[in-house]
Design an enzyme around this catalytic site. Structure first.
Site, PDB file in Angstrom:
ATOM      1  CB  SER A  77      42.130  80.070  16.663  1.00 31.77           C
ATOM      2  OG  SER A  77      43.229  79.207  16.745  1.00 31.77           O
ATOM      3  CD  GLU A  95      39.883  75.532  22.337  1.00 33.28           C
ATOM      4  OE1 GLU A  95      39.987  75.429  21.100  1.00 33.28           O
ATOM      5  OE2 GLU A  95      39.329  76.505  22.898  1.00 33.28           O
ATOM      6  CG  HIS A 110      40.606  74.990  17.774  1.00 32.65           C
ATOM      7  ND1 HIS A 110      40.734  75.929  18.769  1.00 32.65           N
ATOM      8  CD2 HIS A 110      41.256  75.515  16.697  1.00 32.65           C
ATOM      9  CE1 HIS A 110      41.418  76.964  18.327  1.00 32.65           C
ATOM     10  NE2 HIS A 110      41.741  76.736  17.071  1.00 32.65           N
TER      11      HIS A 110
END
Length: 440
Positions: free
Chosen positions: A182, A296, A353
């Site tokens: 990230s 995500e 994510h």
């Protein structure tokens, strides 16, 4: 039992359990407080007394970004937030090194998460270093009279510490892989594109990263709103009078649905160019592995509708950055390899994510994993993904074809239902193929 290392930084006392050695919370720079709060990091002097590295060090995060997070992200109090942890196998000598940068939108996150534990890497002959760095206003606010990109400068300082000290822990300072997820993955790409980072690492891994530069106008607009809320001028002097925890809490409250308000900025000695432009000029001799998850931030019931509408955050913010990075690096002497994580977590409703991290780290038994992955995440998928990453860190070329940024580039696909774990796919990254890519 206690375990002692004598390094150029001084005597450091950690803990040993069987063949695993842990040295936690070692300061690599002076605490960024007082006159050092908005200043470039100052390397930590040699310890005069043995340093107790038996517990995690203080974290830059004082206030989590969300009430609940997928990754367990503990906040640890204290001022010595510029610290790192080393996990290494007993008897190690000249082993490759993985330096890990945590995510959190450049606003939050914690290097003390149990998901970042390096025990499985140590089992496979890798020394793992997990780094803390300044966040939010303290790390990424473009303020007059303050060096830009302080958080990235912290990471460069940590890499210098690794260069000078990691051999004492059994690591090879000439075989360092910089990796992150990230915001951490974005930091990897930023540093790969930076002239200031040249020679500090030899391989790079970006997981769910992207080109997360924040325009100075965007950042200044947010800082003005922040100053109004706190009743201080949006300056170094104004924010220096606000406690870090109060400042982070106000940032969280003002953030709303905005994705990025503070992060790396361009136009200084760290990032003279935007990251895609920098990748075309720098780090071309550094092998790069990068990819994203399939959903995500578009998990649950959202993926199909969002995909059909062409509005997926997943594609625009994360996945599209992968072929773009490959296109930027098409003149590289080192390879670029893409992957896609497609295993749908029953707990989050998709390949969302962060859910790939326990697989890459092979820590499916870590706290919080069952809550994020459900009761039976596939151990064979963790074994495969971890082995691929370990092989890359050891210097081996991935088994699938290199990417060039052209439409149809191959990518290693992990965990799509009905597919072999080792299946390659084509065309999985470009939601919209730019015209210039057709000619590449």
């Amino acid at each position: 039992m206690s375990d002692t290392v004598r390094a150029p930084a001084g005597t450091i006392v950690g803990r040993r359990a069987g063949e695993l050695r842990r040295f936690l919370g070692i300061p690599y720079a002076e605490a960024p407080v007082g006159v050092r709060r908005f200043a470039a990091p100052v390397p930590r002097g040699r310890f005069r007394e043995p340093y107790d590295a038996s517990r995690h060090g203080a974290t830059s995060q004082r206030v989590p970004l969300f009430a609940t997070t997928t990754i367990p992200e503990p906040s640890v109090p204290g001022e010595d937030v510029l610290n790192l942890s080393v996990v290494t196998p007993a008897g190690a000598e000249g082993r490759p090194v993985l330096v890990w940068i945590h995510g959190g939108g450049f606003l939050a996150g914690s290097p003390a998460s149990p998901w970042y534990d390096g025990r499985s890497f140590a089992r496979d002959g890798v020394v793992t270093v997990t780094v803390g760095y300044r966040l939010g206003v303290d790390g990424f606010a473009p303020l007059d009279g303050v060096p830009a990109n302080l958080g990235l400068r912290d990471l460069l300082s940590a890499l210098d510490w690794v260069r000078e000290n990691i051999a004492a822990f059994g690591g090879d300072p000439d075989r360092v892989t910089l990796a992150g997820q990230s915001a951490g993955g974005a930091a990897v790409l930023a540093l790969l594109s930076s002239p200031a980072a040249a020679g500090r690492f030899q391989r790079a891994v970006s997981m769910s990263g992207g080109f997360f530069e924040v325009g100075r106008d965007t950042a200044h607009g947010f800082l003005e709103r922040l100053g109004d809320r706190l009743a201080v001028p949006p300056t170094r002097e104004g924010f220096a009078g606000i406690d870090v925890a109060e400042l982070q809490e106000c940032v969280r409250d003002l953030r709303g649905d905005e994705v990025l308000m503070l992060g790396p900025v361009t136009g200084d000695d760290i990032l003279p160019l935007g990251v895609p432009e920098g990748l075309a000029r720098r780090g071309l001799d550094v092998p790069l592995l990068l990819g994203a998850t399939g959903d995500e931030f578009d998990g649950g019931t959202a993926p199909e509708a969002a995909r059909a509408a062409g509005t997926r955050v997943t594609d625009t913010l994360f996945r599209a950055a992968c072929p773009r990075a490959a296109r930027s690096r098409r003149e590289a002497t080192a390879g670029t390899w893409l992957y896609s994580f497609a295993w749908p977590s029953p707990a989050t409703g998709g390949a969302t994510h962060c859910v790939d991290i326990p697989f890459f780290f092979d820590v499916l038994d870590a706290p919080g994993v069952r809550e994020a992955l459900g009761p039976r995440p596939p151990t064979e998928l963790a074994a495969l993904m971890h082995a691929d990453l370990v092989g890359f860190v050891h210097g081996r070329e991935p088994s699938w074809a290199r990417a060039s940024g052209r439409p149809g580039d191959p990518a290693r696909e992990y965990g799509r239902p009905g597919a072999e774990f080792a299946a390659d796919t084509t065309g999985v990254y470009d939601p919209v193929v730019p015209a210039e890519a057709e000619a590449c």
